[in-house]
Motif scaffolding. Structure first.
Motif, mmCIF file in Angstrom:
data_model
loop_
_atom_site.group_PDB
_atom_site.id
_atom_site.type_symbol
_atom_site.label_atom_id
_atom_site.label_comp_id
_atom_site.label_asym_id
_atom_site.label_seq_id
_atom_site.Cartn_x
_atom_site.Cartn_y
_atom_site.Cartn_z
ATOM 1 N N VAL A 123 17.168 80.934 106.269
ATOM 2 C CA VAL A 123 15.992 80.073 106.214
ATOM 3 C C VAL A 123 16.458 78.619 106.242
ATOM 4 O O VAL A 123 17.282 78.225 105.413
ATOM 5 C CB VAL A 123 15.174 80.343 104.942
ATOM 6 N N PRO A 124 15.982 77.806 107.166
ATOM 7 C CA PRO A 124 16.383 76.395 107.188
ATOM 8 C C PRO A 124 15.979 75.690 105.901
ATOM 9 O O PRO A 124 14.948 76.003 105.297
ATOM 10 C CB PRO A 124 15.624 75.826 108.390
ATOM 11 N N GLY A 125 16.796 74.742 105.475
ATOM 12 C CA GLY A 125 16.455 73.966 104.291
ATOM 13 C C GLY A 125 16.851 74.661 103.010
ATOM 14 O O GLY A 125 17.818 75.423 102.956
ATOM 15 N N SER A 126 16.073 74.437 101.957
ATOM 16 C CA SER A 126 16.450 74.890 100.622
ATOM 17 C C SER A 126 16.034 76.325 100.316
ATOM 18 O O SER A 126 16.435 76.885 99.299
ATOM 19 C CB SER A 126 15.837 73.958 99.567
ATOM 20 N N SER A 148 22.924 80.407 102.029
ATOM 21 C CA SER A 148 23.933 79.442 102.485
ATOM 22 C C SER A 148 25.345 79.888 102.135
ATOM 23 O O SER A 148 26.329 79.347 102.658
ATOM 24 C CB SER A 148 23.666 78.067 101.861
ATOM 25 N N VAL A 149 25.485 80.895 101.264
ATOM 26 C CA VAL A 149 26.792 81.472 100.927
ATOM 27 C C VAL A 149 27.175 82.450 102.034
ATOM 28 O O VAL A 149 26.348 83.243 102.477
ATOM 29 C CB VAL A 149 26.727 82.206 99.568
ATOM 30 N N SER A 222 26.305 83.059 113.719
ATOM 31 C CA SER A 222 25.334 82.012 114.057
ATOM 32 C C SER A 222 24.155 82.061 113.089
ATOM 33 O O SER A 222 22.988 81.911 113.484
ATOM 34 C CB SER A 222 24.852 82.141 115.507
ATOM 35 N N ASP A 223 24.452 82.318 111.800
ATOM 36 C CA ASP A 223 23.478 82.286 110.715
ATOM 37 C C ASP A 223 22.446 83.403 110.789
ATOM 38 O O ASP A 223 21.376 83.295 110.199
ATOM 39 C CB ASP A 223 22.753 80.930 110.660
ATOM 40 N N ARG A 224 22.753 84.489 111.460
ATOM 41 C CA ARG A 224 21.798 85.590 111.584
ATOM 42 C C ARG A 224 22.545 86.900 111.786
ATOM 43 O O ARG A 224 23.774 86.924 111.924
ATOM 44 C CB ARG A 224 20.844 85.350 112.752
ATOM 45 N N VAL A 225 21.821 88.016 111.807
ATOM 46 C CA VAL A 225 22.385 89.309 112.205
ATOM 47 C C VAL A 225 22.279 89.386 113.719
ATOM 48 O O VAL A 225 21.174 89.367 114.271
ATOM 49 C CB VAL A 225 21.633 90.484 111.544
#
Length: 245
Positions: A123-126, A148-149, A222-225
């Motif tokens: 999820v972008p952001g916090s 983010s980990v 790339s931040d995804r599955v």
């Protein structure tokens, strides 16, 4: 009976413990039925954007609590519900594990493919994607459970545990280099590929290889599955081994 859609808002729905909050994503609203089939009568229709508490999942149907009290009010089709917080472990019927002939490594690969089909991404952001949090929680989560980990090893642990195997309980990808048996010289689709990467590592499901590269399905790619191609002996990524339980 079901509640009117106007009774449910993000501010008023307080789900019971161990439930999953889901959002209706049907433009014309979604029917709440008395049972897990279109053969059952409609209790009510909930508007697009309505939040509900999901208690369990059976095939394509989700058992729904509209009041947040842990008591089921009916069933809704899973195809029109989006997880907002929490997450269901995928069941064999969801992942076609039955087609793996009892092979646990292939069962884990089937689960990974089902997760890819869900479009799991950070999820972008916090904020945090609840499914990635769920992956982390299948390990010791020593580094935390935010999306983010780094989560490739958490994703792998989730998949192998859902397939009935014991993972590494670690968010450290290189711990998989000692998992199962080394089948680097006889790898098949669905095995577990382990890479070193600078000061860390990466792990994913082996799909295919050439003389110089390996195609892998994994988490945190790339931040995804997704499916990605990695070098066997690159300047950053280096193949350590391919494993099988």
């Amino acid at each position: 009976g079901g509640a009117a859609a106007t009774d449910l808002t993000p501010d008023t729905l307080e789900p019971a413990p161990n439930s999953v909050v889901m959002e209706v994503i049907a433009r014309g609203g979604l029917n709440l039925r008395r049972g897990p089939s279109t053969d059952y009568a409609i209790e009510s229709t909930l508007d697009n954007g309505t939040l509900v508490a999901a208690l369990s999942k059976s095939g394509d149907w989700v058992r729904i609590d509209t009041q947040g009290d842990g008591i089921a009010d009916g069933y809704m089709h899973a195809g029109y519900l989006r997880p907002v917080s929490g997450g269901f472990p995928l069941t064999p019927s969801d992942t076609a594990v039955a087609t793996t002939s009892g092979d646990p490594t292939l069962a884990a690969y089937a689960i990974a493919k089902a997760e890819k089909d869900l479009g799991v991404a950070e999820v972008p952001g916090s904020g945090n994607n609840p499914r990635i949090v769920m992956y982390h929680n299948s390990t010791n989560a020593n580094a935390g459970n935010a999306d983010s980990v780094a989560w490739c090893a958490s994703f792998m642990n989730y998949c192998v545990e859902q397939a009935g195997m014991v993972g590494t309980d670690s968010q450290w990808a290189l711990d998989f280099n000692n998992w199962g048996s080394d089948v680097t010289n006889s790898a098949r689709e669905g095995d577990v590929a382990v890479f070193s990467r600078g000061g860390g590592g990466h792990v994913g499901f082996f799909i295919s290889e050439t003389a110089t590269h390996v195609t892998v399905l994994g988490g945190n790619q790339s931040d995804r599955v997704k499916i990605s191609v990695f070098p066997k002996n690159g300047s950053v990524y280096k193949l350590k081994s391919i494993r099988r339980m």
